[in-house]
Write a protein that holds these residues in place. Structure first.
Motif, PDB file in Angstrom:
ATOM      1  N   TRP A  79       0.812  -1.209   0.000  1.00 16.59           N
ATOM      2  CA  TRP A  79       0.000   0.000   0.000  1.00 16.59           C
ATOM      3  C   TRP A  79       0.849   1.263   0.000  1.00 16.59           C
ATOM      4  O   TRP A  79       0.587   2.187  -0.747  1.00 16.59           O
ATOM      5  CB  TRP A  79      -0.967   0.005   1.173  1.00 16.59           C
ATOM      6  CG  TRP A  79      -1.985  -1.090   1.100  1.00 16.59           C
ATOM      7  CD1 TRP A  79      -2.420  -1.726  -0.029  1.00 16.59           C
ATOM      8  CD2 TRP A  79      -2.677  -1.697   2.181  1.00 16.59           C
ATOM      9  NE1 TRP A  79      -3.340  -2.686   0.290  1.00 16.59           N
ATOM     10  CE2 TRP A  79      -3.526  -2.690   1.641  1.00 16.59           C
ATOM     11  CE3 TRP A  79      -2.668  -1.507   3.536  1.00 16.59           C
ATOM     12  CZ2 TRP A  79      -4.351  -3.464   2.427  1.00 16.59           C
ATOM     13  CZ3 TRP A  79      -3.490  -2.276   4.326  1.00 16.59           C
ATOM     14  CH2 TRP A  79      -4.333  -3.251   3.772  1.00 16.59           C
ATOM     15  N   HIS A  80       1.838   1.341   0.869  1.00 12.40           N
ATOM     16  CA  HIS A  80       2.724   2.505   0.949  1.00 12.40           C
ATOM     17  C   HIS A  80       4.168   2.034   0.902  1.00 12.40           C
ATOM     18  O   HIS A  80       4.841   1.965   1.921  1.00 12.40           O
ATOM     19  CB  HIS A  80       2.464   3.303   2.235  1.00 12.40           C
ATOM     20  CG  HIS A  80       1.115   3.914   2.282  1.00 12.40           C
ATOM     21  ND1 HIS A  80       0.102   3.400   3.049  1.00 12.40           N
ATOM     22  CD2 HIS A  80       0.590   4.979   1.627  1.00 12.40           C
ATOM     23  CE1 HIS A  80      -0.979   4.123   2.881  1.00 12.40           C
ATOM     24  NE2 HIS A  80      -0.711   5.088   2.021  1.00 12.40           N
ATOM     25  N   GLN A  81       4.630   1.731  -0.297  1.00 12.20           N
ATOM     26  CA  GLN A  81       5.992   1.231  -0.459  1.00 12.20           C
ATOM     27  C   GLN A  81       6.986   2.336  -0.124  1.00 12.20           C
ATOM     28  O   GLN A  81       6.791   3.496  -0.464  1.00 12.20           O
ATOM     29  CB  GLN A  81       6.201   0.745  -1.880  1.00 12.20           C
ATOM     30  CG  GLN A  81       5.364  -0.457  -2.213  1.00 12.20           C
ATOM     31  CD  GLN A  81       5.552  -0.896  -3.644  1.00 12.20           C
ATOM     32  OE1 GLN A  81       6.169  -0.215  -4.440  1.00 12.20           O
ATOM     33  NE2 GLN A  81       4.999  -2.042  -3.977  1.00 12.20           N
ATOM     34  N   ASP A  82       8.043   1.922   0.571  1.00 11.03           N
ATOM     35  CA  ASP A  82       9.031   2.859   1.042  1.00 11.03           C
ATOM     36  C   ASP A  82      10.392   2.172   1.032  1.00 11.03           C
ATOM     37  O   ASP A  82      10.459   0.965   1.273  1.00 11.03           O
ATOM     38  CB  ASP A  82       8.652   3.291   2.469  1.00 11.03           C
ATOM     39  CG  ASP A  82       9.479   4.446   2.951  1.00 11.03           C
ATOM     40  OD1 ASP A  82      10.343   4.204   3.817  1.00 11.03           O
ATOM     41  OD2 ASP A  82       9.268   5.572   2.481  1.00 11.03           O
ATOM     42  N   GLN A  84      12.577   2.208   3.252  1.00 10.73           N
ATOM     43  CA  GLN A  84      12.839   1.694   4.598  1.00 10.73           C
ATOM     44  C   GLN A  84      11.868   0.594   5.008  1.00 10.73           C
ATOM     45  O   GLN A  84      11.780   0.246   6.180  1.00 10.73           O
ATOM     46  CB  GLN A  84      12.771   2.832   5.633  1.00 10.73           C
ATOM     47  CG  GLN A  84      13.942   3.771   5.571  1.00 10.73           C
ATOM     48  CD  GLN A  84      13.806   4.799   4.464  1.00 10.73           C
ATOM     49  OE1 GLN A  84      12.709   5.079   4.007  1.00 10.73           O
ATOM     50  NE2 GLN A  84      14.914   5.336   4.000  1.00 10.73           N
ATOM     51  N   GLY A  85      11.148   0.029   4.061  1.00 15.08           N
ATOM     52  CA  GLY A  85      10.186  -1.023   4.353  1.00 15.08           C
ATOM     53  C   GLY A  85      10.825  -2.277   4.926  1.00 15.08           C
ATOM     54  O   GLY A  85      10.235  -2.967   5.747  1.00 15.08           O
ATOM     55  N   GLY A  86      12.057  -2.562   4.512  1.00 15.14           N
ATOM     56  CA  GLY A  86      12.756  -3.735   5.041  1.00 15.14           C
ATOM     57  C   GLY A  86      13.023  -3.614   6.533  1.00 15.14           C
ATOM     58  O   GLY A  86      12.927  -4.598   7.275  1.00 15.14           O
ATOM     59  N   ILE A  87      13.338  -2.412   6.981  1.00 12.19           N
ATOM     60  CA  ILE A  87      13.549  -2.193   8.413  1.00 12.19           C
ATOM     61  C   ILE A  87      12.233  -2.374   9.164  1.00 12.19           C
ATOM     62  O   ILE A  87      12.196  -2.955  10.250  1.00 12.19           O
ATOM     63  CB  ILE A  87      14.154  -0.798   8.653  1.00 12.19           C
ATOM     64  CG1 ILE A  87      15.521  -0.713   7.992  1.00 12.19           C
ATOM     65  CG2 ILE A  87      14.253  -0.501  10.147  1.00 12.19           C
ATOM     66  CD1 ILE A  87      16.097   0.673   7.943  1.00 12.19           C
ATOM     67  N   ALA A  88      11.161  -1.879   8.574  1.00  9.65           N
ATOM     68  CA  ALA A  88       9.856  -2.037   9.215  1.00  9.65           C
ATOM     69  C   ALA A  88       9.445  -3.502   9.290  1.00  9.65           C
ATOM     70  O   ALA A  88       8.860  -3.939  10.286  1.00  9.65           O
ATOM     71  CB  ALA A  88       8.814  -1.224   8.459  1.00  9.65           C
ATOM     72  N   ILE A  89       9.758  -4.270   8.253  1.00  7.85           N
ATOM     73  CA  ILE A  89       9.450  -5.705   8.270  1.00  7.85           C
ATOM     74  C   ILE A  89      10.251  -6.395   9.368  1.00  7.85           C
ATOM     75  O   ILE A  89       9.759  -7.316  10.021  1.00  7.85           O
ATOM     76  CB  ILE A  89       9.741  -6.334   6.888  1.00  7.85           C
ATOM     77  CG1 ILE A  89       8.789  -5.800   5.839  1.00  7.85           C
ATOM     78  CG2 ILE A  89       9.676  -7.845   6.937  1.00  7.85           C
ATOM     79  CD1 ILE A  89       7.373  -6.296   5.953  1.00  7.85           C
TER      80      ILE A  89
END
Length: 112
Positions: A79-82, A84-89
């Motif tokens: 939905w909101h690709q970023d 820093q998404g890997g850090i959030a995962i």
């Protein structure tokens, strides 16, 4: 021990492994480490469903963590690709541990 709790935990592990696979890790070692870390909340719920006495709290913990994990994964990756998404995962299991511990401690069985 309820079979629905064990099924929920296994579904959580399977969905987590599929979601990690969809991220296309760079190596097999990265996949294995990331999958074990991401599956650890559902491994905990599997163990809790066998050993914990508060069956209702564990049931709520399993299905609430499935819902929260799915929504956060979809939010981060689709939905909101970023960048820093890997850090959030990587932080997602911490959120799921908080959901599991909170729901098992707050929801009590009634002794009638």
């Amino acid at each position: 021990m309820k079979p629905i709790n064990i099924i929920g935990s296994i579904v959580g592990i399977a969905l987590t492994i599929l979601s990690i696979n969809s991220l296309k890790p760079s190596s097999d070692l990265a996949f294995a480490v990331f999958a074990v870390w991401s599956c650890s909340p559902f491994i905990l719920t599997f163990v809790l469903s066998i050993t914990h006495k508060n069956i209702i709290g564990v049931t709520v913990a399993i299905y609430l963590s499935l819902l929260v994990g799915l929504l956060l994964f979809l939010e981060i990756t689709y939905w909101h690709q970023d960048p820093q998404g890997g850090i959030a995962i990587l932080m997602l299991p911490f959120v799921l541990f908080a959901v599991i511990m909170g729901s098992t401690s707050l929801i009590k069985e009634k002794n009638t």
